[in-house]
Scaffold this motif. Structure first.
Motif, PDB file in Angstrom:
ATOM      1  N   THR A 109       0.476  -0.990   0.203  1.00  0.00           N
ATOM      2  CA  THR A 109       0.214   0.163  -0.247  1.00  0.00           C
ATOM      3  C   THR A 109       1.029   1.227  -0.386  1.00  0.00           C
ATOM      4  O   THR A 109       1.932   1.364   0.731  1.00  0.00           O
ATOM      5  CB  THR A 109      -1.274  -0.140   1.461  1.00  0.00           C
ATOM      6  OG1 THR A 109      -1.724  -1.205   1.266  1.00  0.00           O
ATOM      7  CG2 THR A 109      -1.975   1.666   1.634  1.00  0.00           C
ATOM      8  N   VAL A 110       0.279   1.918  -0.914  1.00  0.00           N
ATOM      9  CA  VAL A 110       1.788   3.221  -1.263  1.00  0.00           C
ATOM     10  C   VAL A 110       0.261   4.653  -1.026  1.00  0.00           C
ATOM     11  O   VAL A 110      -0.107   4.372  -2.108  1.00  0.00           O
ATOM     12  CB  VAL A 110       2.136   2.936  -2.594  1.00  0.00           C
ATOM     13  CG1 VAL A 110       3.320   4.436  -3.035  1.00  0.00           C
ATOM     14  CG2 VAL A 110       3.232   2.088  -2.287  1.00  0.00           C
ATOM     15  N   PRO A 111       1.025   5.648  -0.014  1.00  0.00           N
ATOM     16  CA  PRO A 111       0.713   6.343  -0.305  1.00  0.00           C
ATOM     17  C   PRO A 111       1.577   7.397  -2.124  1.00  0.00           C
ATOM     18  O   PRO A 111       1.964   7.313  -2.122  1.00  0.00           O
ATOM     19  CB  PRO A 111       0.635   7.472   1.029  1.00  0.00           C
ATOM     20  CG  PRO A 111       2.224   6.981   1.508  1.00  0.00           C
ATOM     21  CD  PRO A 111       2.572   5.795   0.513  1.00  0.00           C
ATOM     22  N   VAL A 112      -0.191   7.817  -2.529  1.00  0.00           N
ATOM     23  CA  VAL A 112       0.046   8.305  -3.243  1.00  0.00           C
ATOM     24  C   VAL A 112      -0.854  10.350  -4.026  1.00  0.00           C
ATOM     25  O   VAL A 112      -2.494  10.005  -3.496  1.00  0.00           O
ATOM     26  CB  VAL A 112       0.006   7.772  -5.056  1.00  0.00           C
ATOM     27  CG1 VAL A 112       0.201   8.535  -6.522  1.00  0.00           C
ATOM     28  CG2 VAL A 112       0.524   6.457  -4.283  1.00  0.00           C
ATOM     29  N   SER A 113      -0.233  10.481  -4.423  1.00  0.00           N
ATOM     30  CA  SER A 113      -1.522  11.929  -4.612  1.00  0.00           C
ATOM     31  C   SER A 113      -2.285  11.443  -5.301  1.00  0.00           C
ATOM     32  O   SER A 113      -2.290  11.580  -6.593  1.00  0.00           O
ATOM     33  CB  SER A 113      -0.865  13.122  -5.562  1.00  0.00           C
ATOM     34  OG  SER A 113      -1.779  14.081  -5.325  1.00  0.00           O
ATOM     35  N   LYS A 114      -3.691  12.189  -5.407  1.00  0.00           N
ATOM     36  CA  LYS A 114      -5.328  11.429  -5.884  1.00  0.00           C
ATOM     37  C   LYS A 114      -4.543  12.756  -7.105  1.00  0.00           C
ATOM     38  O   LYS A 114      -4.543  11.928  -8.459  1.00  0.00           O
ATOM     39  CB  LYS A 114      -6.211  13.022  -5.853  1.00  0.00           C
ATOM     40  CG  LYS A 114      -7.105  12.195  -4.834  1.00  0.00           C
ATOM     41  CD  LYS A 114      -8.396  12.947  -4.264  1.00  0.00           C
ATOM     42  CE  LYS A 114      -9.087  12.146  -2.792  1.00  0.00           C
ATOM     43  NZ  LYS A 114     -10.032  13.046  -3.027  1.00  0.00           N
ATOM     44  N   LEU A 115      -4.112  13.725  -7.486  1.00  0.00           N
ATOM     45  CA  LEU A 115      -3.152  13.863  -9.487  1.00  0.00           C
ATOM     46  C   LEU A 115      -3.002  13.374  -9.469  1.00  0.00           C
ATOM     47  O   LEU A 115      -2.926  13.099 -11.021  1.00  0.00           O
ATOM     48  CB  LEU A 115      -3.118  15.601  -8.677  1.00  0.00           C
ATOM     49  CG  LEU A 115      -1.743  15.381  -9.168  1.00  0.00           C
ATOM     50  CD1 LEU A 115      -2.142  17.845  -9.695  1.00  0.00           C
ATOM     51  CD2 LEU A 115      -0.692  16.051  -9.640  1.00  0.00           C
ATOM     52  N   LEU A 116      -1.675  12.438  -9.172  1.00  0.00           N
ATOM     53  CA  LEU A 116      -1.251  11.681  -9.916  1.00  0.00           C
ATOM     54  C   LEU A 116      -1.807  10.891 -10.697  1.00  0.00           C
ATOM     55  O   LEU A 116      -1.725  10.218 -11.332  1.00  0.00           O
ATOM     56  CB  LEU A 116      -0.070  11.597  -9.069  1.00  0.00           C
ATOM     57  CG  LEU A 116       0.923   9.819 -10.285  1.00  0.00           C
ATOM     58  CD1 LEU A 116       1.436  11.113 -10.766  1.00  0.00           C
ATOM     59  CD2 LEU A 116       1.964   9.651  -8.751  1.00  0.00           C
ATOM     60  N   VAL A 117      -3.098   9.989  -9.833  1.00  0.00           N
ATOM     61  CA  VAL A 117      -3.743   9.254  -9.747  1.00  0.00           C
ATOM     62  C   VAL A 117      -5.147   9.205 -10.914  1.00  0.00           C
ATOM     63  O   VAL A 117      -4.755   8.638 -11.887  1.00  0.00           O
ATOM     64  CB  VAL A 117      -4.640   8.156  -8.698  1.00  0.00           C
ATOM     65  CG1 VAL A 117      -5.209   6.918  -9.409  1.00  0.00           C
ATOM     66  CG2 VAL A 117      -3.755   7.840  -7.307  1.00  0.00           C
TER      67      VAL A 117
END
Length: 92
Positions: free
Chosen positions: A34-42
């Motif tokens: 599980t990786v925290p990623v920016s919504k912008l990137l997704v």
């Protein structure tokens, strides 16, 4: 400016605003981690993939008549059928 250009500019501005508002991190489950990623990137990656798929699917394909033209190019000259004078008169 044409209507198409204006609509493209409007969609681009709205998309940019939408991406800039959604910058907080979200947990993204990838296989076992599980990786925290920016919504912008997704969201940005999903939009880019959607545009690529839309471009590939929306390309014009070769039609049957274009295949017929290809076949005629590769046939010997003696096999090509010429129009008769009667056919030429009928067409014109």
């Amino acid at each position: 400016m044409s209507a198409k250009t204006i609509s493209i500019i409007i969609v681009t501005v709205l998309l940019t605003i939408f991406l800039m508002v959604n910058t907080e991190p979200v947990d993204f489950d990838f296989l076992v981690a599980t990786v925290p990623v920016s919504k912008l990137l997704v969201i940005g990656i999903c939009i880019i993939i959607g545009f690529i798929i839309g471009f590939v699917v929306g390309r014009p394909r070769k039609t049957v008549s274009s295949y017929d033209d290809e076949i005629e190019k590769h046939q010997p000259v003696s096999n090509k059928k010429e129009l008769s004078d009667e056919d030429r008169d009928y067409i014109s």
